[in-house]
Design an enzyme around this catalytic site. Sequence first.
Site, mmCIF file in Angstrom:
data_model
loop_
_atom_site.group_PDB
_atom_site.id
_atom_site.type_symbol
_atom_site.label_atom_id
_atom_site.label_comp_id
_atom_site.label_asym_id
_atom_site.label_seq_id
_atom_site.Cartn_x
_atom_site.Cartn_y
_atom_site.Cartn_z
ATOM 1 N N ASN A 55 -9.866 8.261 -3.605
ATOM 2 C CA ASN A 55 -9.501 6.935 -4.087
ATOM 3 C C ASN A 55 -9.989 6.660 -5.503
ATOM 4 O OD1 ASN A 55 -11.797 7.209 -2.220
ATOM 5 N ND2 ASN A 55 -12.338 5.159 -2.887
ATOM 6 N N GLN A 81 -5.092 7.004 0.858
ATOM 7 C CA GLN A 81 -4.462 6.913 -0.467
ATOM 8 C C GLN A 81 -3.133 7.668 -0.533
ATOM 9 O OE1 GLN A 81 -5.436 5.048 -3.048
ATOM 10 N NE2 GLN A 81 -7.275 4.285 -2.027
ATOM 11 N N SER A 118 -4.046 3.019 6.035
ATOM 12 C CA SER A 118 -4.398 1.601 5.983
ATOM 13 C C SER A 118 -3.278 0.819 5.312
ATOM 14 C CB SER A 118 -5.687 1.447 5.183
ATOM 15 O OG SER A 118 -5.970 0.080 5.001
ATOM 16 N N THR A 163 -6.223 -7.096 22.244
ATOM 17 C CA THR A 163 -4.810 -7.467 22.131
ATOM 18 C C THR A 163 -4.267 -7.002 20.787
ATOM 19 O OG1 THR A 163 -5.185 -9.347 23.558
ATOM 20 C CG2 THR A 163 -3.197 -9.421 22.193
ATOM 21 N N CYS A 181 -14.381 -0.243 -2.899
ATOM 22 C CA CYS A 181 -15.211 -0.216 -1.697
ATOM 23 C C CYS A 181 -16.686 -0.236 -2.071
ATOM 24 C CB CYS A 181 -14.887 1.019 -0.869
ATOM 25 S SG CYS A 181 -13.140 1.172 -0.609
HETATM 26 N N1 PLP Z 1 -10.520 5.635 2.830
HETATM 27 C C1 PLP Z 1 -10.141 5.578 1.554
HETATM 28 C C2 PLP Z 1 -9.841 6.855 0.817
HETATM 29 C C3 PLP Z 1 -10.002 4.349 0.906
HETATM 30 O O1 PLP Z 1 -9.606 4.291 -0.370
HETATM 31 C C4 PLP Z 1 -10.304 3.157 1.633
HETATM 32 C C5 PLP Z 1 -10.240 1.831 0.971
HETATM 33 O O2 PLP Z 1 -10.349 1.715 -0.225
HETATM 34 C C6 PLP Z 1 -10.669 3.278 2.988
HETATM 35 C C7 PLP Z 1 -10.780 4.530 3.545
HETATM 36 C C8 PLP Z 1 -10.961 2.052 3.810
HETATM 37 O O3 PLP Z 1 -9.771 1.393 4.158
HETATM 38 P P1 PLP Z 1 -9.762 -0.143 4.617
HETATM 39 O O4 PLP Z 1 -9.946 -0.966 3.401
HETATM 40 O O5 PLP Z 1 -8.415 -0.353 5.236
HETATM 41 O O6 PLP Z 1 -10.841 -0.295 5.632
#
Ligand code: PLP
Length: 381
Positions: free
Chosen positions: A149, A177, A197, A235, A323
């Site tokens: 990411n 990604q 996601s 649910t 993140c």
């Molecule tokens: N994995 C990667 C490579 C990501 O870029 C991200 C979020 O930036 C996630 C996992 C986490 O996803 P989520 O925001 O849906 O929890």
Amino acid sequence: MIYLDSAATTAVRREVLEAMWPHLTAEFGNPSSHNEPGVSASAALADARARVAAVLGCRGSEVVFTSGGTEGANLAVTGIALATPRGRHIVTTAIEHPAVLESCDYLERFHAFEITRLAVHSDGLVDLRELTDALRSGTTLVSVMYANNEIGTVQAIAAVARAAHAVGAAMHTDAVQAPGSLPLDVRKLGVDALSISGHKFGAPKGVGAVFLASRIAIEPLIRGGGQERGRRSGTENVAGAAGLAVALELAEQARMANTVGLAEARDRFIRDILCAVPSARLTGSASSRLPGNASFTFAGTSGESIVVELERRGIICASGSACAAGSDEPSAVLLAIGITPEVAHTAVRFSFTEALGIDDLAVVARELPRAVAAVGAGRTN
Ligand code: PLP
């Protein structure tokens, strides 16, 4: 506004919202109920599952809807490890998202797993020989992300999966990604688990999916009413699942139509920046790279200040992984590819989709050198 932070999140697409709307209003049934609204909700969920499965190239029964990428990675890594502890050994990489790394930390601390965290090359690529050397006959699981990411490096997942399977280990890839940029056919990739996601490709935040091959045993993280074939109780988010399915189809269509054009625009942008800004260095791989990622360091400046300077000019980008936002620590991914903490603080990431106009990238290529110069001249915030 020119938005170049699609690796952090994307807007919900109109088609997605339209697909969700009925399930938030008139068709509000609980898919576990046997009454008419419930049966109709259950049918909508089955339809969404089948459509996600069609893009992933798997069976509907192998798709589990989740709350997003973090839950998907947690379920795959922890769920597989606890259901089949085998040799209590996991191989992963130093540049995984915390959703994977912290699941591994948990298994190490509380379930006596041994974790091998592979170093990566300076372009972010895993060394397949080192990976093979780390594997043993008792290895439980290999978890290697499809694309990073922050730096956009794309791993050779099919080769990693073959190596994992050669020692009988299961294989998970964090593919958060990937949608819209990389092929998602799980059989071709040869993986046993793959997590995505919704908010990264035009569905809302809070919905995702994980492919779990039917041959793989899984210990659920969320226990309760036994929804999702007992793998994820609670649910179901019917509207979210319906939106995710449409968003994934649209992302896949865009990928088929456009990836080469996007990669060409990215390369032109990278060339322009490297040419116009002497301190600019590309992070990640020049060739094995997400088509919508261009990330750099600008030694001697501040990534955070460049982002603020660009924002003043109507351009939205990121100084690090969203993140990890809010933390002053240098990015662990940048440190893992050999960048010093000082230079890691100068990183800026531009991430975009095919929805971005080519002219927009040209505007950014014009404004970025000015922003870097402004920051260098002390006009920081
Ligand atoms: N994995 C990667 C490579 C990501 O870029 C991200 C979020 O930036 C996630 C996992 C986490 O996803 P989520 O925001 O849906 O929890």
